[in-house]
Design an enzyme around this catalytic site. Structure first.
Site, PDB file in Angstrom:
ATOM      1  N   ASP A 129       0.828  -1.217   0.000  1.00 18.13           N
ATOM      2  CA  ASP A 129       0.000   0.000   0.000  1.00 18.13           C
ATOM      3  C   ASP A 129       0.858   1.261   0.000  1.00 18.13           C
ATOM      4  OD1 ASP A 129      -2.046  -1.681   2.448  1.00 18.13           O
ATOM      5  OD2 ASP A 129      -2.096  -1.836   0.268  1.00 18.13           O
ATOM      6  N   GLU A 137     -10.899   0.546  -4.349  1.00 18.61           N
ATOM      7  CA  GLU A 137     -10.274   0.986  -3.099  1.00 18.61           C
ATOM      8  C   GLU A 137      -8.992   1.749  -3.430  1.00 18.61           C
ATOM      9  OE1 GLU A 137      -9.843  -2.737  -1.096  1.00 18.61           O
ATOM     10  OE2 GLU A 137      -8.320  -3.484  -2.465  1.00 18.61           O
TER      11      GLU A 137
END
Ligand code: 6LW
Length: 505
Positions: A24, A180
């Site tokens: 991430d 997302e």
């Protein structure tokens, strides 16, 4: 599809640019300096911060959340709970970090003048719901917070107050699940909304849409997904969760997560989701990602050699280097270099490696093959070395006064697989991980974890060799990767030194 106009500079650099469990990635630039923040889940300290001057060589400069007041992880916080995806931005002369603690406080906002820290205490965002929060400011000074699912709300970043109603911006590509990792950028005449979709496994991909205002409406890129390896046998898989950055020379780049499976397709990966870099070009107002490969052409500017992290830690410093991480919380009294100068002393908090409150200090495995050694004095307790994914998936060698035991925990299976008497003196324990590479990077060779001790003359005595696939995300699930380190399951255990040696060549 055109390839980016980034000139092939001839000299090659490796991907991932930040190997090991660093998922991430969120990137920002301040002048000539780049910074990346990654998620860290149940580990403390949390949110590792990296610095680079060339986008290729990265050095960890700290962890943003290094105080309990910033990172509250209850003792029973789930594995792969805790700190999810961050967004790191530089705005108005400050660094801003927004992140979700799914095991407690929800969405939190931190600021710093120096990304190496100290970072502020958190500003709670009670009105921001959802993971993967993003921050973007418009020319009127409005701060827009966009979350997974691609909802958005305007916030006051100083107080955490939400200003106005939430709105839905985009649901991603019809038929693709899990929109997302949103990031919103003002580039030229458009606002661009970058997302991940397909889920963070083999269907992961990067998509983008654009609009005239930060609140949309947004039109999807006709070429979505702009980057995915889904449906291929590419050696880098699960590619997604990206962030864009522009270099001082005007070129654009994208960092994103990916995995390097072993054992053919679909295979299994053990290092977690790692941070990769890819060049980006712009065609007709849309980004075109270059080829994501294990070896890429270096960017067209001077490279700054990395600050090499020492493979050996003799614990001669008062504190621990930023790459050392513990589980959920590291009470100072449980992990100290003050009790026996030049040694790291771990005091068991009661739990074994099967428990969530075990005293553990480890570092991310960053190489497919590596050797870890440590000199352990377990005369007063029990402890040693472990390679772990979570409480249900770990291999460990535990020393006590006069013997060592090797244990394998694979889900419901939990057994001592080897034991050996040892003289009641400090002993060198060794874990050697070998994921044998084969021709063309096919990675179909064995993936073994060899565990044993060293005789006083350094001779390695292997006590067992275990299959590495059972310490993989495909077996264990979750969002983290292997962490190799030291633990204490009873009493004080003293470690004179810890050595991590890459064997990838
Ligand atoms: C993260 C989500 C994801 O919040 O996995 O890969 C979650 N994408 O965006 C945890 O890393």
């Amino acid at each position: 599809m055109r390839v980016p106009s980034t000139p092939d500079t001839g000299n090659a650099v490796n991907n991932p640019v930040i190997p090991g469990f660093h998922p991430d990635p969120s990137i920002c630039r301040a002048g000539e300096d780049y910074y990346i923040a990654c998620s860290s889940f149940e580990y403390f300290p949390g949110v590792p911060i990296f610095h680079s001057r060339d986008l290729v060589h990265w050095t960890q400069i700290g962890n943003a959340l290094d105080r309990p007041s910033q990172l509250r992880l209850p003792p029973d916080a789930a594995s792969s709970g805790g700190i999810y995806a961050p967004t790191l931005r530089h705005h108005d002369g400050r660094f801003w970090l927004i992140v979700t603690n799914v095991s407690g406080d929800g969405n939190l906002l931190f600021t710093a003048t120096d990304p190496a820290g100290p970072w502020s205490d958190p500003v709670p965002l009670p009105g921001v719901h959802g993971i993967d929060p993003d921050l973007a400011w418009d020319d009127d000074g409005n701060c827009w917070c966009t979350c997974a699912g691609v909802g958005q709300v305007r916030i006051d970043p100083h107080t955490g107050e939400t200003l106005g109603p939430p709105r839905r911006l985009w649901s991603g590509t019809p038929g693709a699940k899990a929109p997302e990792a949103p990031h919103l950028y003002r580039i030229g005449e458009y606002w661009y909304l970058l997302i991940a979709e397909g889920g963070t496994e083999r269907c992961h991909g990067v998509s983008i849409a654009r609009g005239r205002t930060p609140t949309g409406p947004f039109e999807p890129c006709p070429a979505n997904p702009i980057l995915t390896h889904r449906g291929t046998d590419h050696p880098i898989q699960n590619t997604g969760h990206a962030d864009l950055v522009q270099a001082p020379d005007g070129t654009w780049w994208m960092v994103l997560l990916g995995v390097r499976p072993h054992g053919g397709t679909p295979g299994w990966h053990v290092l977690g989701r790692e941070t990769f870099l890819v060049p980006v070009d712009w065609v007709d107002g849309w980004p075109v990602a270059g080829e994501l490969s294990s070896v890429m052409s270096a960017p067209p500017w001077p490279l700054h050699p990395p600050v090499l992290v020492p493979g050996r830690d003799d614990f001669d410093m008062s504190g621990l280097a930023p790459y050392w991480i513990s589980l959920r919380h590291r009470p100072p009294e449980a992990c100290t270099t003050k009790e026996r100068p030049g040694w790291l002393t771990l005091h068991a908090r009661g739990g074994s490696l099967d428990e969530t409150d075990v005293t553990f200090v480890g570092r991310r495995q960053q190489h497919l093959s590596c050797r870890v050694r440590a000199l352990v004095d377990a005369a007063e307790g029990r402890g040693g070395l472990a390679v772990r994914l979570d409480e249900q998936h770990h291999y460990d060698i535990e020393a006590s006064s006069g013997e060592v035991h090797v244990r394998a925990r694979i889900g419901p299976l939990n057994t001592v697989v080897a034991s050996r008497p040892t003289p009641p003196v400090p002993v060198v324990l060794r874990i050697e991980v070998a994921a044998v590479q084969t021709v063309n990077d096919a990675r179909t060779g064995p993936d073994t974890v060899s565990i044993g001790i060293e005789e006083p003359d350094g001779t390695f005595v292997e006590l067992t060799s275990l299959d590495g696939r059972y310490l993989s995300t495909e077996v264990a699930g979750g969002f983290t990767g292997r962490v190799i380190g030291m633990f204490a399951s009873a009493g004080p255990v003293h470690f004179d030194w810890f050595e991590y040696e890459p064997l990838d060549g």
